[in-house]
Design a protein around this motif. Structure first.
Motif, short mmCIF file in Angstrom:
data_model
loop_
_atom_site.label_atom_id
_atom_site.label_comp_id
_atom_site.label_asym_id
_atom_site.label_seq_id
_atom_site.Cartn_x
_atom_site.Cartn_y
_atom_site.Cartn_z
N LEU A 105 -20.18 6.04 4.11
CA LEU A 105 -20.54 4.76 4.71
C LEU A 105 -22.00 4.77 5.16
N SER A 154 -13.96 -5.57 8.80
CA SER A 154 -12.99 -4.63 8.26
C SER A 154 -12.47 -3.68 9.33
N ALA A 187 -8.72 -3.64 10.54
CA ALA A 187 -8.01 -2.41 10.18
C ALA A 187 -7.33 -1.80 11.40
N VAL A 194 -13.42 -1.05 2.49
CA VAL A 194 -12.28 -0.14 2.40
C VAL A 194 -12.60 1.17 3.12
N ILE A 195 -13.81 1.68 2.91
CA ILE A 195 -14.19 2.94 3.56
C ILE A 195 -14.20 2.76 5.08
N THR A 196 -14.73 1.62 5.56
CA THR A 196 -14.71 1.35 7.00
C THR A 196 -13.27 1.37 7.52
N ALA A 197 -12.37 0.74 6.76
CA ALA A 197 -10.97 0.67 7.17
C ALA A 197 -10.32 2.06 7.18
N LEU A 198 -10.81 2.97 6.34
CA LEU A 198 -10.29 4.34 6.35
C LEU A 198 -10.84 5.12 7.55
N VAL A 199 -12.11 4.84 7.91
CA VAL A 199 -12.78 5.64 8.95
C VAL A 199 -12.34 5.25 10.35
N VAL A 200 -12.39 3.96 10.67
CA VAL A 200 -12.29 3.54 12.08
C VAL A 200 -10.94 3.93 12.71
#
Lengths: 241, 104
Positions: A178, A194, A198, B53-59
């Motif tokens: 990121l 997001s 999320a 998608v990567i943000t949603a995986l990280v946070v």
């Protein structure tokens, strides 16, 4: 732009994913050990590695591994955990679409979160060689396969990866990708959208719905932000080493 | 010596079903994107999909890990902006999480 698959791209992908080998192998060994303790065999785990190739779902179904196996529970768990893969390969469309289906569909089978995140960030920085994606996928596969078998050789205990912070490794990889992909403030709106969505969905729903919801929220925010203007992609010379 | 080579009769079906579900997701996302016609605006928005998608995986993962998770992400960010080297960033992030847990 012509899309090619080269050997040098494959090697670049392998090298770029090399830092992930240790955490992937550590969790491969954990999976092998847990599968063994659950009463599964190395052959069963290997068949799943070959045809399912999604470690998180394989670990998630182990608590249900009592014969006769509860097929419906296992199927639902697999679907919930692997739902996120839909968005990963959806995002690969622009990169792979000019390639014939007979090449693309086998490549898709080995897409994992880790290899995808590394490959996509290189794509964002201007990489177009599909060999890179294949190399990233194979680096994860090469680390995963043998280590799961090592897990079956271990009869007793292995140190908990959490002791070494290795449970954080995959989060760290995604975070690194990121930061590497950050371009301008225009990125922040979709990323915030997001992240917030999320977290909310992660609290509310099981499985990986939160990844899907976050991805859709981010794209929606980006579309709203663009307000009809065509987006200008600025390629950068900077490389993720 | 553990049992290495047996595949239980009912495991075959589980392997087939799991693999079919997983591959249908992997193939399905890509396939679906080829079936829809998108406005240029949505197409441009989709270029933000990987980052989202990567943000949603990280946070959520960082929050779940707690204070050390958030500190670890910060360490990864500093290392990445400083050198852009994934190995260094991993060592920094994992190191912070490991150190924090050592202190407890």
């Amino acid at each position: 732009m012509t899309i090619e698959i080269t050997r040098s791209g494959f090697v670049r992908g392998l090298r770029a994913t090399l830092p992930l080998a240790i955490p992937v192998a550590a969790y491969g060994a954990v999976y092998g050990l847990l599968a063994q303790q659950a009463g599964s065999t190395a052959m069963e785990a290997t068949l799943l590695n070959l045809f399912n190739f999604a470690g998180a779902s394989q670990m998630a179904v182990l608590p249900y591994w009592d014969h006769p196996l509860p097929l419906l529970t296992i199927a639902v768990t697999t679907a919930l955990i692997n739902l996120r893969l839909v968005l990963l390969t959806a995002s690969l469309r622009p990169w792979l679409k000019s390639l014939p289906a007979r090449i693309v569909y086998p490549v898709l089978h080995n897409v994992s979160d880790e290899s995808w995140s590394v490959a996509m960030m290189r794509y964002r920085l201007g990489e177009r060689d599909v060999g890179v994606l294949i190399g990233c996928n194979m680096a994860v596969l090469f680390a995963w396969f043998p280590s799961t078998l090592v897990g079956f050789l271990l009869s007793d205990r292995i140190p908990d990866p959490e002791r070494f912070g290795l449970d954080f490794a995959f989060t760290a990889v995604f975070a690194a990708m990121l930061f590497a992909g950050y371009r301008s403030r225009r990125d922040l709106t979709p990323w915030f959208a997001s992240g917030i969505v999320a977290v909310i969905v992660w609290w509310l729903l099981p499985g990986t719905w939160y990844v899907v919801a976050g991805g859709i929220a981010g794209v929606t925010a980006a579309v709203l932000q663009a307000g009809g203007q065509p987006k200008v992609e600025i390629p950068s010379a900077e490389e993720v080493r | 010596m553990p049992d290495w080579f047996t595949v239980h009769p009912d495991t075959w079906l589980v392997i087939i079903v799991m693999s079919a579900i997983t591959y249908s997701f992997r193939a399905g996302g890509y396939w679906l994107m080829g079936r829809v016609t998108l406005s240029p605006r949505v197409e441009a928005g989709l270029s933000y999909l990987p980052g989202a998608v990567i943000t949603a995986l990280v946070v959520p993962a960082a929050l779940e890990a707690g204070i050390e998770g958030i500190a670890g992400v910060a360490a990864v960010g500093i290392a990445m902006r400083w050198r852009g080297n994934l190995m260094l960033a991993l060592v920094a992030g994992i190191g912070v999480v490991w150190l924090y847990r050592q202190m407890l």
